[in-house]
Design an enzyme around this catalytic site. Sequence first.
Site, PDB file in Angstrom:
ATOM      1  NE  ARG A 210      -3.660  -2.095   2.635  1.00 56.96           N
ATOM      2  CZ  ARG A 210      -3.774  -2.880   3.697  1.00 56.96           C
ATOM      3  NH1 ARG A 210      -3.069  -2.643   4.789  1.00 56.96           N
ATOM      4  NH2 ARG A 210      -4.605  -3.895   3.685  1.00 56.96           N
ATOM      5  CG  ASP A 248     -15.222  -6.335  -1.640  1.00 60.61           C
ATOM      6  OD1 ASP A 248     -14.028  -6.424  -1.298  1.00 60.61           O
ATOM      7  OD2 ASP A 248     -16.046  -7.259  -1.471  1.00 60.61           O
ATOM      8  CB  SER A 249     -18.738  -9.131  -4.735  1.00 65.93           C
ATOM      9  OG  SER A 249     -17.930  -9.878  -3.862  1.00 65.93           O
ATOM     10  CB  ALA A 275     -21.923  -3.376  -3.492  1.00 70.60           C
ATOM     11  CG  ASP A 296      -5.219  -7.851  -2.590  1.00 72.91           C
ATOM     12  OD1 ASP A 296      -4.699  -8.966  -2.761  1.00 72.91           O
ATOM     13  OD2 ASP A 296      -5.303  -7.317  -1.459  1.00 72.91           O
ATOM     14  CB  CYS A 336      -3.290 -13.827  -1.001  1.00 70.27           C
ATOM     15  SG  CYS A 336      -5.061 -14.037  -1.181  1.00 70.27           S
TER      16      CYS A 336
HETATM   17  N1  SAH Z   1      -7.309  -5.619  -0.983  1.00 62.01           N
HETATM   18  C1  SAH Z   1      -7.869  -5.870   0.332  1.00 62.01           C
HETATM   19  C2  SAH Z   1      -8.054  -7.347   0.633  1.00 62.01           C
HETATM   20  C3  SAH Z   1      -8.897  -8.087  -0.359  1.00 62.01           C
HETATM   21  S1  SAH Z   1      -9.678  -9.497   0.285  1.00 62.01           S
HETATM   22  C4  SAH Z   1      -7.011  -5.200   1.387  1.00 62.01           C
HETATM   23  O1  SAH Z   1      -5.971  -4.599   1.082  1.00 62.01           O
HETATM   24  O2  SAH Z   1      -7.393  -5.252   2.549  1.00 62.01           O
HETATM   25  C5  SAH Z   1     -10.678  -9.999  -1.045  1.00 62.01           C
HETATM   26  C6  SAH Z   1     -11.981  -9.233  -1.199  1.00 62.01           C
HETATM   27  O3  SAH Z   1     -12.535  -9.651  -2.442  1.00 62.01           O
HETATM   28  C7  SAH Z   1     -13.047  -9.517  -0.165  1.00 62.01           C
HETATM   29  O4  SAH Z   1     -13.422  -8.318   0.468  1.00 62.01           O
HETATM   30  C8  SAH Z   1     -14.237 -10.096  -0.953  1.00 62.01           C
HETATM   31  O5  SAH Z   1     -15.499  -9.611  -0.516  1.00 62.01           O
HETATM   32  C9  SAH Z   1     -13.957  -9.606  -2.343  1.00 62.01           C
HETATM   33  N2  SAH Z   1     -14.502 -10.440  -3.441  1.00 62.01           N
HETATM   34  C10 SAH Z   1     -14.552 -11.777  -3.531  1.00 62.01           C
HETATM   35  N3  SAH Z   1     -15.059 -12.160  -4.717  1.00 62.01           N
HETATM   36  C11 SAH Z   1     -15.314 -11.024  -5.419  1.00 62.01           C
HETATM   37  C12 SAH Z   1     -15.831 -10.752  -6.723  1.00 62.01           C
HETATM   38  N4  SAH Z   1     -16.176 -11.729  -7.556  1.00 62.01           N
HETATM   39  N5  SAH Z   1     -15.943  -9.465  -7.095  1.00 62.01           N
HETATM   40  C13 SAH Z   1     -15.595  -8.456  -6.276  1.00 62.01           C
HETATM   41  N6  SAH Z   1     -15.111  -8.663  -5.038  1.00 62.01           N
HETATM   42  C14 SAH Z   1     -14.969  -9.919  -4.601  1.00 62.01           C
END
Ligand code: SAH
Length: 392
Positions: A210, A248-249, A275, A296, A336
């Site tokens: 970050r 984010d979903s 969302a 990510d 990850c």
């Molecule tokens: N980048 C974040 C961590 C990401 S964790 C940080 O720095 O803290 C992964 C995230 O992806 C979760 O919040 C989850 O809700 C979201 N996610 C999972 N599947 C998804 C999709 N198909 N579309 C969008 N978001 C999604």
Amino acid sequence: MTIHLKRGKEDSLRRFHPWIFSGAIQSIDGPEEEGALARVLTSEGEYIATGHWQVGSIAVRVLSFSDEPIDAAFWQQRLERALQVRQAIGVADNPANDTYRLVHGEGDHLPGLVVDIYGQTAVMQAHSVGMHCCRHEIAEALKNVMGARIDNIFYKSETTLPFKAELGQENGFLLGGSPENVAMENGLHFHIDWLRGQKTGFFVDQRDNRSLLEHYSAGRDVLNMFCYTGGFSVYALRGGARKVHSVDSSAKAVELVNANVALNFPADDRHQAFAEDAFRYLQQMPTGAYDLVILDPPAFAKHKDALRNALKGYTRLNARAFEKIRSGGILFTFSCSQAVSKEQFRTAVFTAAAMSGRKVRILHQLHQPADHPINIYHPEGEYLKGLVLHVE
Ligand code: SAH
């Protein structure tokens, strides 16, 4: 209990690998109680390790390779060493930062245990039955080692313990009970929802990445895809981004990112959160809308069997970003999944770049930060990898 290994199965332990697989075990003496301490002997009857035993393919997680008692002094010493490393890295006892991982399982010679520090609260998570059984002793040692640094220890293991062990799983405070949940990372503030949030409530492992993103943000139009608590978004705003869109979903994540942006940059109209499903959003967004994109996603491969599909997923996702990112744009892309190697991830991203036909250069190769250390004898502990790419 005492565990006798099959002939030759001590080799990996002589190289200090901290796991014993069930197939390596010849026989077990004494009651087979999950979470119990086991003394492990070679086929010759020679002592080789002490660890926590549980049912499953990883049968023993090694705590020590010397024949020592696993008692209060043991926990205290391991935690002291963990803290010393965080002080050396500069994440602990730092007036601008009170968010860090104090214990990273095997990386701190404490397999099955994770402790994250958020301000005055330690969030402790057991991933093995043995660590769950020791939670009170560990909490006591944690209190001694951390002293005035913490007032609260929250234990959260509801989702991390093996389901079959049928433990009375619990989430709750082992010390203190303050609801105060704002922590500071590199001078920025975040609400940490350790009770309902993913993992211990925050992705501590992206701190350095970050920071790097912040330095690329000035004047850019940023898309933070899979934003969760919005860590990358808040850094981008501080870095002088022109606009930041967080996606984010999960509607809950959108609430969290909005709350965290408001905490640091109240009434800043550069930020908006949506969302939406990632693939839908990337498909529908206009070409060239962003020139700094973060991808990510959650672990696409939780197990080795899911690897092929995971690699395809990374390729599809990155291909979308390459197609749409503005010329001269920067892409921060991560995986990850522990089951996906650095090379495999890079190949998946390479394939995506080739599909888009764009000219792509690697500017940085990223990984997990120093407070998520990798035990050199346990390369499986390496899980986070990322690439920063320049797209012409
Ligand atoms: N980048 C974040 C961590 C990401 S964790 C940080 O720095 O803290 C992964 C995230 O992806 C979760 O919040 C989850 O809700 C979201 N996610 C999972 N599947 C998804 C999709 N198909 N579309 C969008 N978001 C999604």
